[in-house]
Scaffold this motif. Structure first.
Motif, short mmCIF file in Angstrom:
data_model
loop_
_atom_site.label_atom_id
_atom_site.label_comp_id
_atom_site.label_asym_id
_atom_site.label_seq_id
_atom_site.Cartn_x
_atom_site.Cartn_y
_atom_site.Cartn_z
N GLY A 196 0.79 -1.22 0.00
CA GLY A 196 0.00 0.00 0.00
C GLY A 196 0.83 1.27 0.00
O GLY A 196 0.35 2.32 -0.45
N THR A 234 0.97 1.73 -3.76
CA THR A 234 -0.31 1.93 -4.46
C THR A 234 -1.00 3.22 -4.03
O THR A 234 -1.66 3.88 -4.85
CB THR A 234 -1.25 0.74 -4.21
N PHE A 289 -2.07 5.94 -6.89
CA PHE A 289 -3.49 6.16 -7.17
C PHE A 289 -4.14 6.95 -6.03
O PHE A 289 -3.59 7.03 -4.93
CB PHE A 289 -4.22 4.81 -7.33
N VAL A 315 -8.24 3.42 -4.18
CA VAL A 315 -7.62 2.19 -3.65
C VAL A 315 -8.53 1.58 -2.59
O VAL A 315 -8.71 0.36 -2.53
CB VAL A 315 -6.23 2.50 -3.05
N HIS A 358 -10.21 -2.22 -2.81
CA HIS A 358 -9.95 -3.21 -1.76
C HIS A 358 -11.26 -3.71 -1.16
O HIS A 358 -11.40 -4.92 -0.89
CB HIS A 358 -9.07 -2.60 -0.67
#
Length: 388
Positions: free
Chosen positions: A267, A270, A274, A279, A283
């Motif tokens: 994370g 990511t 983004f 995100v 998820h």
């Protein structure tokens, strides 16, 4: 001083994760020892996480008066007392005494939580506060990963030899000794930068009026509730599906929490690449898909699918937390953080409701409640994207 303070916080976060995750072992253990229903066994998590809803704000005020260091010493001592109370609970073989001991233990953890999170930002440069918190959270995840192995070896293995509850005595007495030792060492350290906490003069009703914070509180409630509900019943779920002994099933709980640890490191990248809200939604949607698949599958495929939800959980808490305080005015963050912490009460309510549902329709399909929780989190992410 900086290294001593950081080391203290790392140990603190590790112990918080370790003790909290050990509840996932206590639920199936006490269920077997006292022959409880799922809803009765869920009272373990109810009493533990109810402490967040009842004590977070009072402890925030206590920290303002006594400072971070003294607050943490009191927190470790209170948690140690809760562990020691397991001894009379075992001696009298009384389930309500276990629940009382867990509430005292959890109150100590809440005080540590309230002191630790803001403390991370004041012990060093502001520009590196995020990296310090990420590292501390990583050790928290390490604690949640190790706890199931510890519990399987020292607690669940005792089910094969005795139907009494003495299997928890020595593990919790050992934990109490460790906590007392940490409190003593911490009380003797000279951590001048942790001596006081800056007061926040804003009013609670002003903070509560923020819509983003209220949505974030519901998000934290749903996230913690869903994560704890799955972890609480995972051992029993695995046993139902595969006939695997409790001690072996506990190792898969470690993978569930280990997935959250791995996902936090992923994370880091990511969440930079983004939008965090995007995100978060992805998820949550993946978690919904995995749970629905597990509910409609059998055997190890159903188990693996449910364990993988841990990976989806990884970035949810910090992302929801950040989005929740994003629109607050300067100086309101501490009260906002305290209110978000009270929403961890979801860890008490959702597992209890899931247990009641399991008693009626069976555990295999009771996870529809976490699905609804993740549905709200997915909407929350989309709502923030639209607002942006």
């Amino acid at each position: 001083m900086y290294k001593k303070a950081l080391t203290s916080l790392i140990i603190l976060f590790f112990m918080m994760g370790f003790i909290t995750c050990l509840n996932d072992i206590l639920v199936p253990y006490l269920k077997a020892v006292f022959d409880l229903s799922y809803s009765q066994a869920a009272l373990v998590q109810f009493c533990f996480f109810a402490a967040y809803g009842l004590t977070s704000i009072p402890f925030s005020k206590l920290i303002e008066k006594v400072g971070y260091q003294t607050g943490m010493v009191i927190g470790f001592s209170l948690a140690a007392l809760g562990c020691l109370l397991f001894y009379p609970a075992v001696a009298l073989h009384a389930y309500p005494l276990f629940l009382g001991a867990l509430f005292v233990l959890a109150s100590g953890i809440v005080l540590l939580q309230v002191a630790a999170n803001p403390c991370v930002s004041v012990i060093g440069p502001k520009e590196t506060a995020s990296s310090r918190l990420t590292m501390a959270q990583a050790f928290n995840s390490l604690g949640t990963f190790i706890a199931p192995f510890f519990g399987a070896y020292f607690i669940l293995s005792a089910l094969a030899h005795s139907s009494h509850a003495e299997g928890v005595v020595y593990p919790y007495l050992f934990i109490a000794g460790v906590l007392v030792a940490i409190a003593l060492v911490l009380s003797r350290l000279n951590l001048a930068g942790m001596d006081s906490a800056e007061k926040d003069e804003s009013l609670w009703r002003e903070v509560l009026a923020d819509r983003g914070l209220m949505l974030g509180m519901v998000g934290i409630f749903c996230y913690v509730g869903a994560e704890v509900a799955i972890g609480s019943f995972l051992v029993n779920y695995i046993k139902e599906l595969t006939q695997m002994p409790e001690a072996e099933a506990a190792s898969l709980i470690a993978l569930y929490w280990g997935g959250a640890m791995l996902g936090r490191f992923i994370g880091i990248f990511t969440l930079k690449a983004f939008a965090p809200a995007k995100v978060l939604s992805v998820h949550a949607i993946l978690a919904i898909i995995l749970i629905i698949y597990s509910m409609n599958a059998t055997g190890m495929l159903a188990v693996v699918s449910m364990v993988l939800v841990g990976l989806c959980n990884s970035i949810m808490f910090p992302t929801i937390f950040t989005l929740g305080i994003k629109s607050l005015k300067s100086g309101q963050e501490k009260k906002g953080s305290g209110l978000l912490a009270t929403a961890i009460l979801g860890g008490a309510m959702v597992p209890l409701l899931t247990g009641l549902l399991a008693d009626r329709i069976g555990l295999h399909h009771a996870f529809v409640l976490p699905v609804l929780c993740y549905g709200y989190i997915a909407w929350l992410g989309v709502n923030h994207l639209k607002a942006r």
